[in-house]
Design a protein around this motif. Structure first.
Motif, mmCIF file in Angstrom:
data_model
loop_
_atom_site.group_PDB
_atom_site.id
_atom_site.type_symbol
_atom_site.label_atom_id
_atom_site.label_comp_id
_atom_site.label_asym_id
_atom_site.label_seq_id
_atom_site.Cartn_x
_atom_site.Cartn_y
_atom_site.Cartn_z
ATOM 1 N N GLY A 83 132.458 44.501 23.132
ATOM 2 C CA GLY A 83 131.614 43.322 23.048
ATOM 3 C C GLY A 83 132.416 42.107 22.631
ATOM 4 O O GLY A 83 133.641 42.153 22.509
ATOM 5 N N ALA A 84 131.727 41.001 22.383
ATOM 6 C CA ALA A 84 132.372 39.768 21.917
ATOM 7 C C ALA A 84 131.333 38.927 21.197
ATOM 8 O O ALA A 84 130.129 39.059 21.438
ATOM 9 C CB ALA A 84 132.978 38.996 23.079
ATOM 10 N N ASP A 85 131.801 38.061 20.307
ATOM 11 C CA ASP A 85 130.912 37.160 19.580
ATOM 12 C C ASP A 85 130.857 35.779 20.216
ATOM 13 O O ASP A 85 129.852 35.080 20.090
ATOM 14 C CB ASP A 85 131.367 37.071 18.116
ATOM 15 N N GLY A 97 135.122 39.781 15.907
ATOM 16 C CA GLY A 97 135.313 40.076 14.493
ATOM 17 C C GLY A 97 134.124 39.820 13.607
ATOM 18 O O GLY A 97 134.196 40.058 12.400
ATOM 19 N N PHE A 98 132.990 39.367 14.163
ATOM 20 C CA PHE A 98 131.815 39.172 13.318
ATOM 21 C C PHE A 98 131.387 40.498 12.689
ATOM 22 O O PHE A 98 130.847 40.519 11.595
ATOM 23 C CB PHE A 98 130.659 38.578 14.129
ATOM 24 N N PRO A 135 136.703 34.615 12.295
ATOM 25 C CA PRO A 135 137.149 35.630 11.343
ATOM 26 C C PRO A 135 138.670 35.778 11.366
ATOM 27 O O PRO A 135 139.292 35.746 12.431
ATOM 28 C CB PRO A 135 136.474 36.917 11.842
ATOM 29 N N VAL A 136 139.247 35.932 10.186
ATOM 30 C CA VAL A 136 140.676 36.182 10.037
ATOM 31 C C VAL A 136 140.840 37.350 9.070
ATOM 32 O O VAL A 136 140.342 37.308 7.940
ATOM 33 C CB VAL A 136 141.425 34.943 9.500
ATOM 34 N N GLU A 137 141.508 38.402 9.510
ATOM 35 C CA GLU A 137 141.720 39.589 8.674
ATOM 36 C C GLU A 137 142.995 39.400 7.855
ATOM 37 O O GLU A 137 144.043 39.053 8.397
ATOM 38 C CB GLU A 137 141.828 40.838 9.554
ATOM 39 N N ILE A 202 146.782 39.278 8.797
ATOM 40 C CA ILE A 202 147.052 40.475 9.593
ATOM 41 C C ILE A 202 146.654 40.263 11.048
ATOM 42 O O ILE A 202 147.369 40.666 11.963
ATOM 43 C CB ILE A 202 146.310 41.679 8.987
ATOM 44 N N GLU A 203 145.505 39.626 11.280
ATOM 45 C CA GLU A 203 145.046 39.380 12.649
ATOM 46 C C GLU A 203 143.993 38.285 12.630
ATOM 47 O O GLU A 203 143.353 38.032 11.602
ATOM 48 C CB GLU A 203 144.473 40.668 13.254
ATOM 49 N N THR A 204 143.850 37.613 13.758
ATOM 50 C CA THR A 204 142.803 36.602 13.900
ATOM 51 C C THR A 204 141.760 37.091 14.894
ATOM 52 O O THR A 204 142.012 37.995 15.692
ATOM 53 C CB THR A 204 143.369 35.258 14.396
#
Length: 228
Positions: A83-85, A97-98, A135-137, A202-204
């Protein structure tokens, strides 16, 4: 998004799977319908596949339905569905990432030969950032320092927390900063590079890899296909 629309998009994705495939299994409510439809094909058609789940929740669901699972390795994944936000019309670039699975989702997506997205029309945007957050992890260690650097870029980061106020943890034990200050993202490649250059990031949630097609479920159960 209504359940008929979710079901339609999920079922359409499941029809793309062929016998013998390694299949990336994304996360989220629409993907639950895709996994259910895929499991039906496994049991009714004898379809032999191995699922590569992007979250512990997805892994548990796949196993419950009798789908064999594995971690990604050096072997390319034949088809990744997720899926995607946000989906930027025209480019089909994504924000994800939501739900909190962005790192594992990106690992699996980058391992795939084909990447297909399932969604509804509410996820379509003219420009990434339209729904208000990125979101940014980040690593738990020094997350406040990482947040300060992101704030200097204009991100206005906020630590994501569960309902009880404790920090939300990803499957990898990391934290997520929801960045509300970037607004419409006109140059996502530069922003992605700037964020990833910060120690602790770590990831975006910017997914800028090629998407083969987007399957948009509708309330009447039909599916619209978007391609770049």
């Amino acid at each position: 998004m209504t359940e008929p629309a979710k079901r339609a998009a999920g079922r359409a994705a499941a029809t793309l799977v062929q016998d013998g495939m390694l299949v990336g299994l994304g996360s989220g409510s629409t993907m639950r319908h895709a996994i259910t439809a895929l499991a039906h094909r496994v049991h009714s058609e004898g379809l032999r596949i191995v699922g590569i789940p992007t979250s512990t929740e997805t892994e548990a669901l796949a196993l419950t339905h009798g789908i064999t699972v594995a971690e990604p390795d050096a072997t390319p994944v034949d088809l990744v569905m997720d899926g995607a936000d946000e989906i930027e019309t025209g480019t089909l670039r994504l924000v994800k990432g939501f739900g909190g699975a962005l790192l594992r989702e990106k690992i699996v997506a980058q391992s795939g030969r084909r990447f297909v997205v399932v969604a509804d029309a509410s996820k379509l945007v003219a420009r990434l950032g339209q729904r208000g957050r990125l979101p940014v992890e980040v690593d738990r260690f020094g997350q406040a320092a990482s947040a300060r650097r992101i704030a200097e870029l204009g991100g206005a980061p906020a630590l994501r927390c569960d309902a009880d106020g404790t920090p939300f943890e990803t499957d990898g034990g990391h934290f997520i900063l929801d960045c509300m200050g970037f607004g419409l993202i006109r140059d996502p490649f530069t922003l992605d590079r700037q964020l990833r250059a910060i120690a602790g990031v770590i990831e975006t949630g910017l997914f800028l890899l090629p998407v083969e097609q987007v399957l948009i479920g509708t309330d009447d159960g039909t599916v619209r296909v978007l391609a770049r």
